[in-house]
Design a protein around this motif. Structure first.
Motif, PDB file in Angstrom:
ATOM      1  N   ALA A  82       0.827  -1.099   0.068  1.00 23.65           N
ATOM      2  CA  ALA A  82      -0.006  -0.047  -0.140  1.00 23.65           C
ATOM      3  C   ALA A  82       0.796   1.302   0.036  1.00 23.65           C
ATOM      4  CB  ALA A  82      -0.798  -0.011   1.270  1.00 23.65           C
ATOM      5  N   GLY A  83       0.849   2.013  -0.985  1.00 27.70           N
ATOM      6  CA  GLY A  83       1.695   3.083  -1.291  1.00 27.70           C
ATOM      7  C   GLY A  83       0.777   4.122  -1.408  1.00 27.70           C
ATOM      8  N   GLY A  84       1.125   5.505  -1.301  1.00 29.69           N
ATOM      9  CA  GLY A  84       0.495   6.762  -1.100  1.00 29.69           C
ATOM     10  C   GLY A  84      -0.300   7.026  -2.550  1.00 29.69           C
ATOM     11  N   THR A  85       0.541   6.497  -3.749  1.00 29.59           N
ATOM     12  CA  THR A  85       0.075   6.726  -4.858  1.00 29.59           C
ATOM     13  C   THR A  85      -0.772   5.669  -5.646  1.00 29.59           C
ATOM     14  OG1 THR A  85       1.775   8.270  -5.312  1.00 29.59           O
ATOM     15  CG2 THR A  85       0.757   7.362  -7.423  1.00 29.59           C
ATOM     16  N   ASN A  86      -0.046   4.390  -5.265  1.00 33.46           N
ATOM     17  CA  ASN A  86      -0.423   3.181  -6.096  1.00 33.46           C
ATOM     18  C   ASN A  86      -0.702   2.015  -5.151  1.00 33.46           C
ATOM     19  OD1 ASN A  86      -0.556   3.835  -8.773  1.00 33.46           O
ATOM     20  ND2 ASN A  86       1.632   4.048  -8.828  1.00 33.46           N
ATOM     21  N   PHE A 138      -1.066  -7.989   4.835  1.00 29.56           N
ATOM     22  CA  PHE A 138      -0.327  -6.903   4.116  1.00 29.56           C
ATOM     23  C   PHE A 138       0.170  -5.882   5.263  1.00 29.56           C
ATOM     24  CE2 PHE A 138      -5.056  -6.025   3.846  1.00 29.56           C
ATOM     25  CZ  PHE A 138      -4.917  -4.811   4.234  1.00 29.56           C
ATOM     26  N   ALA A 139       1.064  -4.797   4.627  1.00 28.44           N
ATOM     27  CA  ALA A 139       1.421  -3.738   5.238  1.00 28.44           C
ATOM     28  C   ALA A 139       0.569  -2.479   4.960  1.00 28.44           C
ATOM     29  CB  ALA A 139       3.081  -3.699   5.035  1.00 28.44           C
ATOM     30  N   PHE A 140       0.308  -1.591   5.933  1.00 29.66           N
ATOM     31  CA  PHE A 140      -0.343  -0.492   5.904  1.00 29.66           C
ATOM     32  C   PHE A 140       0.182   0.516   6.594  1.00 29.66           C
ATOM     33  CE2 PHE A 140      -4.246   2.113   5.081  1.00 29.66           C
ATOM     34  CZ  PHE A 140      -4.407   1.634   3.659  1.00 29.66           C
ATOM     35  N   PRO A 141       0.205   1.892   6.024  1.00 33.35           N
ATOM     36  CA  PRO A 141       0.812   2.848   6.958  1.00 33.35           C
ATOM     37  C   PRO A 141      -0.111   2.979   8.377  1.00 33.35           C
ATOM     38  CG  PRO A 141       0.275   3.630   4.726  1.00 33.35           C
ATOM     39  CD  PRO A 141      -0.162   2.396   4.858  1.00 33.35           C
ATOM     40  N   GLY A 142       0.524   3.554   9.270  1.00 31.16           N
ATOM     41  CA  GLY A 142       0.215   3.778  10.640  1.00 31.16           C
ATOM     42  C   GLY A 142       0.048   5.234  10.812  1.00 31.16           C
ATOM     43  N   PRO A 143      -0.492   5.555  11.767  1.00 36.15           N
ATOM     44  CA  PRO A 143      -0.872   4.827  13.233  1.00 36.15           C
ATOM     45  C   PRO A 143      -2.150   3.967  12.970  1.00 36.15           C
ATOM     46  CG  PRO A 143      -1.391   7.143  13.528  1.00 36.15           C
ATOM     47  CD  PRO A 143      -0.651   7.144  12.163  1.00 36.15           C
ATOM     48  N   ALA A 144      -2.238   2.968  13.626  1.00 36.17           N
ATOM     49  CA  ALA A 144      -3.129   2.006  13.349  1.00 36.17           C
ATOM     50  C   ALA A 144      -3.298   1.132  14.689  1.00 36.17           C
ATOM     51  CB  ALA A 144      -2.874   1.138  12.053  1.00 36.17           C
ATOM     52  N   ASP A 145      -4.205   0.500  14.929  1.00 35.98           N
ATOM     53  CA  ASP A 145      -4.507  -0.729  15.987  1.00 35.98           C
ATOM     54  C   ASP A 145      -4.272  -1.961  15.015  1.00 35.98           C
ATOM     55  OD1 ASP A 145      -5.061  -2.810  17.422  1.00 35.98           O
ATOM     56  OD2 ASP A 145      -6.740  -1.683  18.616  1.00 35.98           O
ATOM     57  N   TYR A 146      -3.205  -2.423  14.823  1.00 32.94           N
ATOM     58  CA  TYR A 146      -2.969  -3.434  13.708  1.00 32.94           C
ATOM     59  C   TYR A 146      -3.574  -4.767  14.115  1.00 32.94           C
ATOM     60  CZ  TYR A 146       0.210  -0.211  11.193  1.00 32.94           C
ATOM     61  OH  TYR A 146       0.938   0.704  10.613  1.00 32.94           O
ATOM     62  N   ARG A 147      -3.542  -5.016  15.298  1.00 35.87           N
ATOM     63  CA  ARG A 147      -4.241  -6.237  15.707  1.00 35.87           C
ATOM     64  C   ARG A 147      -5.585  -6.510  15.367  1.00 35.87           C
ATOM     65  NH1 ARG A 147      -1.757 -10.817  18.617  1.00 35.87           N
ATOM     66  NH2 ARG A 147       0.530 -10.720  18.086  1.00 35.87           N
ATOM     67  N   TYR A 207     -16.091  -9.279   3.883  1.00 38.27           N
ATOM     68  CA  TYR A 207     -16.414  -9.437   2.616  1.00 38.27           C
ATOM     69  C   TYR A 207     -15.879 -10.738   1.825  1.00 38.27           C
ATOM     70  CZ  TYR A 207     -16.682  -8.150  -2.596  1.00 38.27           C
ATOM     71  OH  TYR A 207     -16.970  -7.962  -3.574  1.00 38.27           O
ATOM     72  N   PHE A 208     -14.654 -11.251   2.408  1.00 38.46           N
ATOM     73  CA  PHE A 208     -14.050 -12.155   1.652  1.00 38.46           C
ATOM     74  C   PHE A 208     -14.383 -13.557   2.434  1.00 38.46           C
ATOM     75  CE2 PHE A 208     -11.700  -8.892  -0.676  1.00 38.46           C
ATOM     76  CZ  PHE A 208     -11.699  -9.319  -1.800  1.00 38.46           C
ATOM     77  N   LYS A 209     -14.648 -13.370   3.716  1.00 36.02           N
ATOM     78  CA  LYS A 209     -14.856 -14.571   4.700  1.00 36.02           C
ATOM     79  C   LYS A 209     -13.434 -15.089   4.857  1.00 36.02           C
ATOM     80  CE  LYS A 209     -19.006 -13.461   4.524  1.00 36.02           C
ATOM     81  NZ  LYS A 209     -19.691 -12.655   5.460  1.00 36.02           N
ATOM     82  N   LEU A 210     -12.348 -14.146   5.111  1.00 38.44           N
ATOM     83  CA  LEU A 210     -10.996 -14.857   5.165  1.00 38.44           C
ATOM     84  C   LEU A 210     -10.280 -13.951   6.303  1.00 38.44           C
ATOM     85  CD1 LEU A 210      -9.606 -14.821   1.457  1.00 38.44           C
ATOM     86  CD2 LEU A 210     -10.002 -16.884   2.919  1.00 38.44           C
ATOM     87  N   PRO A 211      -9.768 -14.665   7.207  1.00 39.52           N
ATOM     88  CA  PRO A 211      -8.622 -14.066   8.244  1.00 39.52           C
ATOM     89  C   PRO A 211      -7.829 -12.894   7.641  1.00 39.52           C
ATOM     90  CG  PRO A 211      -8.604 -16.323   8.407  1.00 39.52           C
ATOM     91  CD  PRO A 211      -9.094 -16.153   7.155  1.00 39.52           C
ATOM     92  N   THR A 212      -7.720 -11.616   8.256  1.00 33.32           N
ATOM     93  CA  THR A 212      -7.082 -10.499   7.601  1.00 33.32           C
ATOM     94  C   THR A 212      -5.979 -10.187   8.643  1.00 33.32           C
ATOM     95  OG1 THR A 212      -8.815  -9.873   6.144  1.00 33.32           O
ATOM     96  CG2 THR A 212      -7.277  -8.338   6.387  1.00 33.32           C
ATOM     97  N   PHE A 213      -4.725 -10.055   8.314  1.00 31.07           N
ATOM     98  CA  PHE A 213      -3.770  -9.616   8.987  1.00 31.07           C
ATOM     99  C   PHE A 213      -3.225  -8.376   8.278  1.00 31.07           C
ATOM    100  CE2 PHE A 213      -4.191 -14.122   9.357  1.00 31.07           C
ATOM    101  CZ  PHE A 213      -4.467 -14.265  10.689  1.00 31.07           C
ATOM    102  N   ILE A 214      -3.234  -7.301   9.202  1.00 32.45           N
ATOM    103  CA  ILE A 214      -2.396  -6.089   8.946  1.00 32.45           C
ATOM    104  C   ILE A 214      -1.241  -5.574   9.723  1.00 32.45           C
ATOM    105  CG2 ILE A 214      -3.006  -3.698   8.293  1.00 32.45           C
ATOM    106  CD1 ILE A 214      -5.706  -3.983   8.030  1.00 32.45           C
ATOM    107  N   GLY A 215      -0.280  -5.395   9.254  1.00 31.73           N
ATOM    108  CA  GLY A 215       0.972  -4.586  10.151  1.00 31.73           C
ATOM    109  C   GLY A 215       1.689  -3.693   9.535  1.00 31.73           C
ATOM    110  N   ASN A 216       2.554  -3.123  10.278  1.00 32.55           N
ATOM    111  CA  ASN A 216       3.527  -1.992   9.886  1.00 32.55           C
ATOM    112  C   ASN A 216       4.637  -2.641   9.242  1.00 32.55           C
ATOM    113  OD1 ASN A 216       6.415  -0.708  10.981  1.00 32.55           O
ATOM    114  ND2 ASN A 216       4.628   0.994  11.019  1.00 32.55           N
ATOM    115  N   ASP A 217       4.933  -1.705   7.919  1.00 34.48           N
ATOM    116  CA  ASP A 217       5.937  -2.381   7.025  1.00 34.48           C
ATOM    117  C   ASP A 217       7.580  -2.597   7.733  1.00 34.48           C
ATOM    118  OD1 ASP A 217       6.420   0.285   7.543  1.00 34.48           O
ATOM    119  OD2 ASP A 217       6.654   1.051   5.475  1.00 34.48           O
ATOM    120  N   GLY A 218       7.688  -1.761   8.559  1.00 35.52           N
ATOM    121  CA  GLY A 218       8.877  -1.874   9.450  1.00 35.52           C
ATOM    122  C   GLY A 218       9.063  -3.270  10.304  1.00 35.52           C
TER     123      GLY A 218
END
Length: 384
Positions: free
Chosen positions: A15-19, A71-80, A107-118
């Motif tokens: 996930a980038g700011g442009t694309n 996937f990685a996504f920018p923060g701040p976020a409550d990633y868990r 939507y996808f009925k799938l476990p989803t995990f989001i984290g900080n890129d670092g």
């Protein structure tokens, strides 16, 4: 099980700011051609629909059903919890509190995990990159020493980091672990470190020291000027990178006094490793003054450059030393010198972030399923 023999499929996103770049990983390898879509960063509804559409397109190209999204996504976020906060680089999220993870799970009925890129970068290097490589080299030399702690830093548009402690990702209780960018700059103590070593900071520093205000000059160009590869003000470029190295070195000193592990460097500016590392090593292996004026080592451990063949050999050369147990005939092994090493990413920064996302999904899936089953039982019991 090794991630490279695991046949389960995880859908991913860069996930980038442009694309937004969507893909999928199986056995530690990308198995579909990446799908690139404009992020629609200024419109929340369009941005969220783009994320759904991107994953739909990836799913349609897979040989079998995926087991998760990660996937990685920018923060701040409550990633868990999968909830994204107020993002400066994605104006669509300016109000914060966006339940992105739960949206994708529904939507996808799938476990989803989001984290900080670092964090994902560091975790991949610990599980499949730098740590296995270093420990493998120690094993080949019949050295019993093993490393299980790692600090991964990314040098690019920002100064990011992730921490792995005892082979476990350390995100922190508030998901704010590894915020090294906020460490104080040793060059200008009124500023934070990232303000003096990011892409923009390097451009500004070179313009100020050289008088060249060409905004097209990127850190890569300035590093090549410093190395004499490109024409320009070489002394100004060298001064810039010496200051950057000093800022990074002192931030790393503070970090490794707590983490005590291998340091892995990634990101675009890591391409200037040969310019930065001598000053970084010199500072980290330098001294600091005591109250009575004495000078003691800056760090408890000696720092080695693991990209330098001779330095790496010295790092690996643990001598078998034994000391006698008092009042006994027994002897025990003793490591008299403490050592940590700095090494470049063994995987590549972007690929490491994807591998980290994949690995996180595989490791957390059993816990996620167990929690979901427990929630279902509680829901059924409350209904009854």
């Amino acid at each position: 099980m090794s991630i490279y023999t695991d046949k389960r499929i995880v859908m991913t996103l860069d996930a980038g700011g442009t694309n937004f770049v969507f893909s999928a990983i199986q056995g530690g390898e990308e198995i579909v051609d990446p799908i690139i879509m404009e992020s629609n960063a200024h419109n929340l509804d369009q941005c969220l629909r783009t994320i759904i559409t991107g994953f739909e397109q990836v799913k349609s190209r897979l040989p079998e059903a995926p087991i998760a999204i990660s996937f990685a996504f920018p923060g701040p976020a409550d990633y868990r919890a999968g909830i994204i906060g107020k993002l400066p680089n994605l104006p669509a999220f300016k109000d914060g509190g966006i339940a992105l993870g739960p949206m994708l799970e529904d939507y996808f009925k799938l476990p989803t995990f989001i984290g900080n890129d670092g964090n994902l970068f560091a975790y991949a290097e610990a599980m499949a990159g730098a740590l296995p490589y270093i420990n493998g080299c120690l094993f080949e030399r019949n050295v019993s020493k093993r490393y299980s702690n790692l600090l991964g830093i990314t040098l690019g548009t920002g100064f990011g980091a992730g921490l792995v402690v005892n082979n476990t990702l350390c995100e922190g209780d508030n998901f704010a672990g590894g915020e090294i960018w906020l460490s104080r700059s040793i060059v200008n103590p009124a500023m934070f470190a990232e303000a003096q070593m990011s892409t923009k900071a390097i451009q500004m520093a070179y313009a100020q020291k050289s008088g060249n205000t060409d905004s097209r000059l990127m850190p890569k160009d300035i590093s090549e000027i410093a190395q004499g590869i490109k024409p320009g003000n070489r002394s100004a470029a060298l001064e810039v990178f010496n200051e950057v190295a000093l800022v990074i070195a002192e931030s790393l000193c503070h970090a490794v006094t707590l983490i005590d592990g291998i340091i892995v460097i990634g990101g675009g500016i890591s391409g200037a490793y040969s310019l930065l590392i001598p000053k970084i090593i010199e500072h980290m292996n330098g001294t600091i003054q005591t109250l009575d004026g004495r000078h003691i080592p800056r760090l408890v451990s000696k720092v080695y450059d693991l990209e330098d063949k001779q330095s790496f050999e010295q790092f690996l050369s643990y001598k078998d030393q034994e000391v006698e147990v008092p009042f006994s005939n027994r002897k025990v092994p003793y490591e008299s010198e403490k050592r940590i090493g700095i090494i470049k990413s063994r995987i590549g920064t972007n690929r490491a972030i994807s591998i980290g996302a994949y690995t996180i999904a595989l490791h957390r899936l059993p816990q996620h399923i167990s929690t979901a089953e427990q929630d279902l039982k509680l829901t059924k019991s409350s209904i009854l």
